[in-house]
Design an enzyme around this catalytic site. Sequence first.
Site, short mmCIF file in Angstrom:
data_model
loop_
_atom_site.label_atom_id
_atom_site.label_comp_id
_atom_site.label_asym_id
_atom_site.label_seq_id
_atom_site.Cartn_x
_atom_site.Cartn_y
_atom_site.Cartn_z
N ASP A 46 -31.23 -9.31 -5.49
CA ASP A 46 -30.92 -8.03 -4.86
C ASP A 46 -30.81 -8.12 -3.34
O ASP A 46 -30.05 -7.41 -2.72
CB ASP A 46 -31.94 -6.95 -5.26
CG ASP A 46 -33.38 -7.45 -5.14
OD1 ASP A 46 -33.58 -8.51 -4.52
OD2 ASP A 46 -34.29 -6.77 -5.66
N THR A 101 6.07 -6.83 -35.69
CA THR A 101 4.98 -6.59 -36.66
C THR A 101 3.76 -7.46 -36.42
O THR A 101 2.67 -7.12 -36.84
CB THR A 101 5.46 -6.72 -38.12
OG1 THR A 101 6.00 -8.02 -38.30
CG2 THR A 101 6.47 -5.68 -38.47
N ASP A 150 -35.46 -11.61 -11.90
CA ASP A 150 -36.52 -11.09 -11.03
C ASP A 150 -37.47 -10.29 -11.88
O ASP A 150 -37.07 -9.82 -12.95
CB ASP A 150 -35.91 -10.10 -10.02
CG ASP A 150 -35.23 -10.79 -8.87
OD1 ASP A 150 -35.54 -11.95 -8.64
OD2 ASP A 150 -34.38 -10.15 -8.24
N VAL A 153 11.45 -18.65 -30.39
CA VAL A 153 10.66 -17.50 -29.95
C VAL A 153 9.44 -17.34 -30.84
O VAL A 153 8.33 -17.06 -30.38
CB VAL A 153 11.52 -16.22 -29.99
CG1 VAL A 153 10.67 -15.00 -29.73
CG2 VAL A 153 12.63 -16.33 -28.97
N ILE A 167 6.91 -20.51 -30.12
CA ILE A 167 6.29 -20.77 -28.81
C ILE A 167 5.26 -19.68 -28.50
O ILE A 167 5.61 -18.51 -28.40
CB ILE A 167 7.36 -20.83 -27.72
CG1 ILE A 167 8.30 -22.01 -28.03
CG2 ILE A 167 6.73 -21.00 -26.35
CD1 ILE A 167 9.45 -22.15 -27.10
N GLU A 201 3.99 -18.11 -26.18
CA GLU A 201 4.00 -17.82 -24.74
C GLU A 201 3.11 -16.62 -24.40
O GLU A 201 2.73 -16.43 -23.25
CB GLU A 201 5.44 -17.61 -24.25
CG GLU A 201 6.05 -16.25 -24.51
CD GLU A 201 6.47 -16.06 -25.97
OE1 GLU A 201 6.39 -17.04 -26.72
OE2 GLU A 201 6.85 -14.95 -26.33
N ASP A 211 -30.60 -13.50 -1.32
CA ASP A 211 -30.33 -13.94 -2.69
C ASP A 211 -28.88 -14.36 -2.87
O ASP A 211 -28.52 -14.97 -3.88
CB ASP A 211 -30.63 -12.82 -3.70
CG ASP A 211 -32.12 -12.61 -3.88
OD1 ASP A 211 -32.87 -13.56 -3.66
OD2 ASP A 211 -32.51 -11.49 -4.24
N ASN A 225 2.66 -18.06 -36.53
CA ASN A 225 3.77 -18.83 -35.96
C ASN A 225 4.04 -20.09 -36.78
O ASN A 225 5.20 -20.42 -37.06
CB ASN A 225 3.45 -19.25 -34.53
CG ASN A 225 3.56 -18.09 -33.58
OD1 ASN A 225 3.87 -16.98 -33.99
ND2 ASN A 225 3.30 -18.32 -32.31
P1 ATP Z 1 -39.33 -9.79 -7.52
O1 ATP Z 1 -38.91 -11.01 -6.76
O2 ATP Z 1 -39.58 -10.01 -8.92
O3 ATP Z 1 -38.49 -8.59 -7.23
P2 ATP Z 1 -41.33 -8.84 -5.76
O4 ATP Z 1 -40.71 -7.52 -5.53
O5 ATP Z 1 -42.80 -8.87 -5.89
O6 ATP Z 1 -40.80 -9.55 -7.03
P3 ATP Z 1 -40.78 -9.55 -3.09
O7 ATP Z 1 -40.11 -8.25 -2.84
O8 ATP Z 1 -40.22 -10.79 -2.54
O9 ATP Z 1 -40.91 -9.82 -4.61
O10 ATP Z 1 -42.26 -9.38 -2.63
C1 ATP Z 1 -43.13 -10.47 -2.51
C2 ATP Z 1 -44.51 -10.00 -2.11
O11 ATP Z 1 -44.45 -9.39 -0.85
C3 ATP Z 1 -45.09 -8.95 -3.04
O12 ATP Z 1 -45.81 -9.52 -4.09
C4 ATP Z 1 -46.00 -8.18 -2.13
O13 ATP Z 1 -47.25 -8.78 -2.07
C5 ATP Z 1 -45.33 -8.28 -0.79
N1 ATP Z 1 -44.53 -7.08 -0.50
C6 ATP Z 1 -43.59 -6.51 -1.27
N2 ATP Z 1 -43.05 -5.44 -0.68
C7 ATP Z 1 -43.65 -5.34 0.52
C8 ATP Z 1 -43.52 -4.44 1.61
N3 ATP Z 1 -42.67 -3.44 1.61
N4 ATP Z 1 -44.31 -4.64 2.69
C9 ATP Z 1 -45.17 -5.67 2.72
N5 ATP Z 1 -45.34 -6.52 1.73
C10 ATP Z 1 -44.60 -6.39 0.63
#
Ligand code: ATP
Length: 873
Positions: free
Chosen positions: A593, A690, A331, A284, A287, A289, A597, A659
């Site tokens: 996000d 202990t 990002d 015991v 080992i 365990e 992605d 051990n």
């Molecule tokens: P990250 O990837 O670092 O979050 P980001 O937010 O700039 O960067 P995206 O959200 O992919 O990346 O946006 C890419 C591009 O699209 C931006 O640089 C902008 O020019 C354009 N963009 C972002 N949001 C909008 C929107 N709501 N409507 C139209 N164009 C947008």
Amino acid sequence: MEWHSLTAAECEKKLGTAKEGLTQAKAAHRLREYGENILEAPPGKSLLRRFLEQFKDFMVIILLLAAAVSFLTSWAQGDTDYIDAVIILLIVNVNAVIGLVQESRAEKALTALQDLTAPHAKVLRAGQTVQIPAQQLVPGDIVLLDTGDLVPADIRLLQSVNLRVQESALTGESQAVQKNESVLCQPQTPLGDRKNMCYSSTSVTSGHGRGIVVATGMQTQVGHIARMLTVQETPQTPLQKKLEATGKVLGIGALVLCGIIFVMGLLQGTQPLDMFLTSISLAVAAIPEGLPAVVTIVLAAGMRRMAERKAIVRHMMAVETLGSASVICSDKTGTLTQNHMTVVEMRDTSGRIAEHSPRERQLLDYAVLCTNCTVDGSHILGEATEIALCEAAKNKEMLDRQFPRVREVPFSSARKRMTVVVRLPEGRFRVIVKGAPDVLELLCRGGCAPRQNREMASRALRVLAVAVKEISTLHGVADASLESGLQFVGLIGMEDPPRPEVGEAVSLCRHAGIRPVMITGDHAATAAAIARTLGILTNGSVISGFELDAMPQDILTKKIYDYSVFARVSPAHKVRIVQAFQSRGEVVAMTGDGVNDAPALKAADIGCAMGRSGTDVAKGAADMILADDNFATIVEAVREGRGIYSNIRRTIHFLLSCNVGELLAVFISFLLRLPLPLVAIQLLWVNLVTDSFPALALGVEPIDQDVMEKKPIRRGSSIFANGLGWSIIVEGCLIGALSLLAYTIGRLFFDCSLENPIIGRTMGFAVLSLSQLAHAFNMRSDTHSLFERGRPKNGKLVAATIGCAAAMAAVVAVPALAAVFKTAVLSPLQWLITLALSLCPIAVIELEKLLQRDRPVTQKPTLLPNTSQKPNT
Ligand code: ATP
């Protein structure tokens, strides 16, 4: 009810919902009536069952057998001394309780983490859009669905814009299905073809929409099959698996050794029962365990601490992997920057647009019409870029009423633009497109002021271009032709300041041998300007998505270290970047996000989803969720991961060296043909009581201050690497030798009978136990002296040591206990010798640390298990 065969209006009527949704009072009433919107988990194991499961362990079964043999032999011999059997049972039970408590605590920690990641839903209540925990949804609620959302209940659609839903969880079909509220289905239409419905547990892959909740909780379609689902056991982490395998090898070795000792003991004429019990106790002791269990406990405690620091780890395995992260791909927007945008500048081809001028008004009006924000009094809900536009314009609601939207092509990171069509008062239509200027450049007649765009971007501004055109009819016009032949209106520059804590986190990364990389959809110049401010772009360069497209994967892998910033990338590029780093042997953490992605989050060794801005789909694919969307939190999690790893090493180091000490003390005395130095009960006491508490306390040791000054733990290296195995053996020999020495001193100088050396045994027993307690303090650091000032304290270790030392003293000094544990009351001189010997490990290890400190330091890479596998999520 066949909701899919009813019109939207019929559904609203049946469910008693007004256009502005349910009132709070009505929703509260329905929540009581229908219950929470949750899938009931199958009943968990009862406490009794879990307690009994503690006895499933191989070692415990052997101990129980030993107790039975001891009891039966005493009984057969007409002896009433059942004390051994009783004590074994007692110790086994105490151990089971400790195991149960630790297991429950680990489980509670994990459940609490799951609660933290429970999804939310956007609902319309009494005319206001509010976000509520999805479990509070009730039938009749009007829910807003967005790209990346998990559908929170069964929903009859009322409105949809390009809404596509992935329903594989229910139908097995992996292609996303287009939804449309205006379709009316037959009652017998199968689930997969009900275009006007969205079902709980499916996910929105593009577009957006709104709908009315028709079923919640167990009444949903997924609820009907939920009863068939079983609770999944948490899979073992690679480290746990490795330890289990190591434990087995060590265990077999120990069993062989115990067998030899048993036979030798019999040959030497020791009582068979005594010999039997001692061999089993030794088995015991030897080992290991409990090792995988210790790892679970330390990992679970670490996960709780990480959650307090806003890093919610979804898989235990990720904690192990974190310690070896060598690249963090992040990002930009929201993770490195504050995601709080402000419009600071507007331009057109002729230069800067004057503030409060009619041109500025027109540009803002167009931009705001092309946003999906909802205005709730003074509060604007939506995406940061669009909020900035609405805040600057301040007239979103009025414009929306004046120019009703008739069509939308939603924004996506891949398209980098968004398009709407609004109806003009005279019956014509205006197409408004806003997006990345370099993307709109190709869609506009006469370009989008590229020089101005570059100039603004180089000052770290996020730039959007706006373009328009008028059309007379929408009939039969495809999305692509909407977005062509546009008229450029102007550029809007927004400021999004870096998060203040990121600069420091980046430099911490560099110290820790971790490469920070920025991956962004934004313009190369904007990205580079921010990356330079934060220290991410020092000697590397910037590469854009266009260049990536032209570069084969093998070249990318070759040149991957040349780049620190990847700009204008789309989610698909992220997977390639992760793979390129991985091919070079790096362990990659990647943030994400959006819905797109998810593949990159899965491909990365540690996928990190954004807690605030992240979609449910991204969260579902991630290993870790950053509750504050912050880059610094990833770095903090890596620090914790490294700390947890070294705590696991500390605990293993401690348990195994103890051990080895126990095994050696008994084995050597056999080789020397001495009487047993420790009796069975004493061995069990030391090993099962202990030892356990200091080991657990070592598992929560505060993180070493210099943990981020070392290189990442190498992927695939053994937990015993870097001299740990050797230290375990040497220190085990030291403990064993000290115990034997005490035994010999007692036996030769204080005992009356050399054949029944009760004082010798007591001293050997006390030294074995107390020297281990002292040794626990050696484990606190490999390099730092125990007496160094300013080192963080480990109160739990101090408490465990005091408690165990007191218990040990009681076992020797209290006559009733002494009788049970077969010990003798020691004289002050004997205590003095015992204590002096027990403190030896501290003296020896301190000396070793001193000598090591004087040697020139070569940086030791810390160690890492192979954690390349990831669970499927
Ligand atoms: P990250 O990837 O670092 O979050 P980001 O937010 O700039 O960067 P995206 O959200 O992919 O990346 O946006 C890419 C591009 O699209 C931006 O640089 C902008 O020019 C354009 N963009 C972002 N949001 C909008 C929107 N709501 N409507 C139209 N164009 C947008």
